[in-house]
Design an enzyme around this catalytic site. Structure first.
Site, mmCIF file in Angstrom:
data_model
loop_
_atom_site.group_PDB
_atom_site.id
_atom_site.type_symbol
_atom_site.label_atom_id
_atom_site.label_comp_id
_atom_site.label_asym_id
_atom_site.label_seq_id
_atom_site.Cartn_x
_atom_site.Cartn_y
_atom_site.Cartn_z
ATOM 1 N N TYR A 103 0.834 -1.202 0.000
ATOM 2 C CA TYR A 103 0.000 0.000 0.000
ATOM 3 C C TYR A 103 0.870 1.253 0.000
ATOM 4 O O TYR A 103 0.585 2.234 -0.683
ATOM 5 C CB TYR A 103 -0.923 0.000 1.221
ATOM 6 C CG TYR A 103 -1.729 1.272 1.379
ATOM 7 C CD1 TYR A 103 -2.884 1.460 0.647
ATOM 8 C CD2 TYR A 103 -1.313 2.278 2.249
ATOM 9 C CE1 TYR A 103 -3.627 2.632 0.772
ATOM 10 C CE2 TYR A 103 -2.040 3.447 2.379
ATOM 11 C CZ TYR A 103 -3.196 3.619 1.646
ATOM 12 O OH TYR A 103 -3.915 4.781 1.765
ATOM 13 N N SER A 185 -3.384 14.537 6.409
ATOM 14 C CA SER A 185 -4.306 14.239 5.315
ATOM 15 C C SER A 185 -5.744 14.103 5.795
ATOM 16 O O SER A 185 -6.006 13.667 6.923
ATOM 17 C CB SER A 185 -3.881 12.932 4.628
ATOM 18 O OG SER A 185 -4.846 12.505 3.697
ATOM 19 N N GLN A 207 -4.271 18.923 4.639
ATOM 20 C CA GLN A 207 -4.577 18.602 3.242
ATOM 21 C C GLN A 207 -6.046 18.231 3.113
ATOM 22 O O GLN A 207 -6.557 17.413 3.878
ATOM 23 C CB GLN A 207 -3.684 17.457 2.760
ATOM 24 C CG GLN A 207 -3.973 16.982 1.337
ATOM 25 C CD GLN A 207 -5.015 15.877 1.321
ATOM 26 O OE1 GLN A 207 -5.165 15.126 2.288
ATOM 27 N NE2 GLN A 207 -5.775 15.793 0.231
ATOM 28 N N TYR A 209 -9.352 16.944 0.711
ATOM 29 C CA TYR A 209 -10.076 16.443 -0.453
ATOM 30 C C TYR A 209 -11.474 17.035 -0.394
ATOM 31 O O TYR A 209 -12.123 16.989 0.663
ATOM 32 C CB TYR A 209 -10.179 14.914 -0.427
ATOM 33 C CG TYR A 209 -8.876 14.188 -0.626
ATOM 34 C CD1 TYR A 209 -8.254 14.157 -1.870
ATOM 35 C CD2 TYR A 209 -8.280 13.488 0.428
ATOM 36 C CE1 TYR A 209 -7.063 13.469 -2.062
ATOM 37 C CE2 TYR A 209 -7.092 12.793 0.248
ATOM 38 C CZ TYR A 209 -6.492 12.789 -0.997
ATOM 39 O OH TYR A 209 -5.305 12.108 -1.177
ATOM 40 N N THR A 235 -5.928 19.039 -2.698
ATOM 41 C CA THR A 235 -5.479 18.051 -3.678
ATOM 42 C C THR A 235 -6.504 17.948 -4.792
ATOM 43 O O THR A 235 -7.700 17.761 -4.537
ATOM 44 C CB THR A 235 -5.269 16.687 -3.013
ATOM 45 O OG1 THR A 235 -4.210 16.788 -2.060
ATOM 46 C CG2 THR A 235 -4.903 15.628 -4.036
ATOM 47 N N LYS A 325 -2.391 21.148 -4.856
ATOM 48 C CA LYS A 325 -1.479 20.006 -5.066
ATOM 49 C C LYS A 325 -2.028 19.096 -6.164
ATOM 50 O O LYS A 325 -3.217 18.751 -6.166
ATOM 51 C CB LYS A 325 -1.335 19.229 -3.760
ATOM 52 C CG LYS A 325 -0.436 18.000 -3.843
ATOM 53 C CD LYS A 325 -0.291 17.386 -2.460
ATOM 54 C CE LYS A 325 0.569 16.130 -2.475
ATOM 55 N NZ LYS A 325 -0.165 14.992 -3.064
ATOM 56 N N HIS A 349 0.931 12.691 -7.302
ATOM 57 C CA HIS A 349 0.339 11.916 -6.209
ATOM 58 C C HIS A 349 1.167 10.656 -5.918
ATOM 59 O O HIS A 349 0.629 9.590 -5.627
ATOM 60 C CB HIS A 349 -1.101 11.522 -6.566
ATOM 61 C CG HIS A 349 -1.988 11.385 -5.365
ATOM 62 N ND1 HIS A 349 -2.990 12.275 -5.082
ATOM 63 C CD2 HIS A 349 -2.049 10.459 -4.376
ATOM 64 C CE1 HIS A 349 -3.628 11.907 -3.995
ATOM 65 N NE2 HIS A 349 -3.065 10.800 -3.537
ATOM 66 N N ARG A 352 0.332 7.468 -7.852
ATOM 67 C CA ARG A 352 -0.747 6.609 -7.390
ATOM 68 C C ARG A 352 -2.096 6.901 -8.047
ATOM 69 O O ARG A 352 -3.095 6.253 -7.728
ATOM 70 C CB ARG A 352 -0.885 6.741 -5.871
ATOM 71 C CG ARG A 352 0.340 6.273 -5.122
ATOM 72 C CD ARG A 352 0.377 6.761 -3.697
ATOM 73 N NE ARG A 352 -0.603 6.139 -2.842
ATOM 74 C CZ ARG A 352 -0.468 4.942 -2.265
ATOM 75 N NH1 ARG A 352 0.620 4.234 -2.494
ATOM 76 N NH2 ARG A 352 -1.392 4.459 -1.482
ATOM 77 N N ASP A 380 6.662 17.473 -5.461
ATOM 78 C CA ASP A 380 6.338 16.250 -4.729
ATOM 79 C C ASP A 380 6.447 15.079 -5.709
ATOM 80 O O ASP A 380 6.281 15.267 -6.915
ATOM 81 C CB ASP A 380 4.910 16.368 -4.171
ATOM 82 C CG ASP A 380 4.366 15.057 -3.653
ATOM 83 O OD1 ASP A 380 4.759 14.663 -2.550
ATOM 84 O OD2 ASP A 380 3.535 14.426 -4.344
ATOM 85 N N ILE A 383 10.939 11.499 -4.427
ATOM 86 C CA ILE A 383 12.143 11.927 -3.712
ATOM 87 C C ILE A 383 12.604 10.825 -2.758
ATOM 88 O O ILE A 383 11.874 10.419 -1.858
ATOM 89 C CB ILE A 383 11.890 13.235 -2.952
ATOM 90 C CG1 ILE A 383 11.661 14.372 -3.943
ATOM 91 C CG2 ILE A 383 13.046 13.564 -2.019
ATOM 92 C CD1 ILE A 383 11.208 15.660 -3.324
ATOM 93 N N MET A 384 13.841 10.359 -2.979
ATOM 94 C CA MET A 384 14.409 9.292 -2.156
ATOM 95 C C MET A 384 15.798 9.650 -1.626
ATOM 96 O O MET A 384 16.435 8.830 -0.980
ATOM 97 C CB MET A 384 14.491 8.000 -2.971
ATOM 98 C CG MET A 384 13.148 7.365 -3.280
ATOM 99 S SD MET A 384 12.450 6.505 -1.858
ATOM 100 C CE MET A 384 13.490 5.036 -1.816
ATOM 101 N N ARG A 404 6.779 8.772 0.886
ATOM 102 C CA ARG A 404 7.259 7.407 1.116
ATOM 103 C C ARG A 404 8.534 7.394 1.957
ATOM 104 O O ARG A 404 8.732 6.497 2.775
ATOM 105 C CB ARG A 404 7.523 6.711 -0.212
ATOM 106 C CG ARG A 404 6.272 6.289 -0.972
ATOM 107 C CD ARG A 404 6.658 5.529 -2.224
ATOM 108 N NE ARG A 404 5.513 5.088 -2.994
ATOM 109 C CZ ARG A 404 4.920 5.825 -3.930
ATOM 110 N NH1 ARG A 404 5.362 7.059 -4.183
ATOM 111 N NH2 ARG A 404 3.878 5.368 -4.595
#
Length: 456
Positions: A103, A185, A207, A209, A235, A325, A349, A352, A380, A383-384, A404
């Protein structure tokens, strides 16, 4: 004379090793071999150019013995092995059930959007400037009028208590310690008010919705305002739910259902299941309950008729900074700002929603050129590494959101895992700045970075 069988191997050696070994009174080959070994290995230093052999003194040997201190705390043991976000991801994959990891880790359909976003950072070419004094480095920046010690925030993530039983509470406490902005969120599993109480000193964004029931959405906005959240993030890329195939194949529901496969998984991850079953029920904080999947919830609750006019509606009920966003194009960025947005977040997103979408990093500069003088542009998705943040800033982003990356830390070690993720990104970002020859975020510009052509 040596017999032929003993002498033959010596005859194959270089002349310097055969010197003085052609005659020997001892008939036994083993003694001859011993003499050969001595004559070929124990040369005088001046003959072979090496220091003579000797036994080391204890005073010389002792400093080399540095046994690692035994760490009894299992969480600290795990996190000690994490030097990168990828390391945290590997640890996380072993700590939680597969459906939970998927997920977090997964994306829509074939996950092309996510791969493209990450490949775009791999295409970055840095152009360091030499002979700059980088003995001190300032990683701070100003976003929407507030000073940030580092130029990234924790992105809004849904169902966060599924990754770890403390969920958003652990993340916001870690963010408060580091001075990092935390974004809650609408799909969070901890309420607006609980987060405000948990970390009263943290910078917090909410954030939103937009739901079909506008009154319910307005209530959330008013609650966030009353609880002291500094900014509202709308968003706009979820008109319908993306097809997240890992979730479909894993049969993920809210809360996770007990099936033969999840019972088997419980045996492999007992700590996760114990925490789930012995803490408060796992539900969305903004909903009383929902018996289906995340995708079914999105399709049932979110308003697919959302338009730019709704930005003006929000502008009328929210007095603080408002960001939009999910922007992918220059035209949408301009329209969002024209309708009252103070900032836009270029984002897919996390890959996703729409698969095969453009990589945010590749459209960042055009968006900055179009609206950067009227609104703040953030980035966004994908980014790792702290160097990814530096690349985005050099291309014009004011700051970045990471999702993540901190969730891998949360799954790997709870609150301390989030601390670790923030520290890793900050350390990588600081080192990249120094190696680029930049003493501060403000010195970054497009001369520091370019994107290598795909396939080159």
């Amino acid at each position: 004379m040596l017999n032929a069988r003993c002498a033959e191997p010596l005859n194959r050696r270089p002349a310097r090793f055969r010197a003085g070994v052609t005659h020997h009174p001892d008939p036994h080959a083993s003694l001859v071999a011993g003499r050969v070994w001595r004559e070929t290995h124990w040369r005088e230093p001046e003959e072979v150019g090496l220091a003579g052999r000797r036994l080391p003194r204890w005073s010389e040997f002792r400093p080399l013995l540095r046994p690692a201190r035994v760490q009894l705390d299992p969480t600290e043991r795990r996190l000690r092995r994490a030097y990168t976000i990828a390391d945290l991801r590997t640890i996380a994959a072993h700590r939680v059930p597969r459906a939970v990891f998927d997920y977090t880790d997964g994306a829509a359909e074939q996950e092309t959007s996510l791969r493209r976003a990450r490949r775009s950072f791999a295409r970055v070419e840095f152009h360091p400037q030499a002979l700059r004094d980088v003995s001190t480095t300032d990683t701070g920046t100003t976003v929407l009028g507030r000073r940030w010690p580092v130029p990234f925030a924790l992105a809004p993530t849904g169902f966060t208590r599924m990754m770890h039983h403390e969920g958003e509470r652990a993340a916001v406490r870690a963010a408060q310690r580091a001075g990092v902005t935390f974004t809650l969120s609408t799909m969070g599993t901890t309420s607006i008010e609980q987060i405000a109480q948990e970390a009263p000193g943290a910078d917090k964004w909410f954030q939103l919705y937009v739901w079909r029931d506008r009154a319910a959405g307005k209530d959330l906005v008013e609650r966030a305002r009353a609880a002291g959240y500094e900014a509202l993030v709308l968003t706009v890329d979820t008109a319908v739910a993306g097809a997240r195939m890992r979730d479909v194949r894993n049969g993920l529901t809210i809360p996770p259902a007990l099936t033969p496969s999840t019972v088997l998984d419980a045996a492999i991850h007992p700590a996760w299941w114990v925490n789930l079953l012995t803490t408060e029920p796992l539900t969305f904080a903004s909903l009383s309950e929902w018996p289906g999947t995340v995708a079914e919830l999105v399709d049932a609750m979110f308003d697919p008729a959302l338009t730019f006019a709704d930005i003006e509606w929000l502008r009328g009920i929210w007095p603080g900074p408002l960001l939009v966003k999910g922007i992918h194009t220059v035209d949408d960025a301009c329209a969002a700002v024209d309708h009252g947005a103070d900032g836009v977040i270029v984002s897919t997103h996390g890959g996703r929603q729409l698969d095969r979408a453009v990589a945010p990093l590749e459209v960042l500069s055009p968006v900055v050129d179009a609206v950067g003088d009227r609104a703040e542009v953030l980035l966004d998705t994908g980014i790792m590494h702290g160097g990814d943040v530096v690349a985005a800033l050099a291309l014009g982003a004011k700051a970045c959101l990471v999702g993540r990356a901190f969730l891998y830390g949360l799954m790997a070690g709870g609150e301390r895992g989030v601390d670790r993720a923030i520290a890793i990104l900050t350390r990588e970002m600081t080192r990249t700045l120094q190696l680029l020859g930049a003493r501060s975020i403000g010195e970054l510009n497009r001369s520091h970075v370019s994107l290598r052509r795909a396939g080159s």
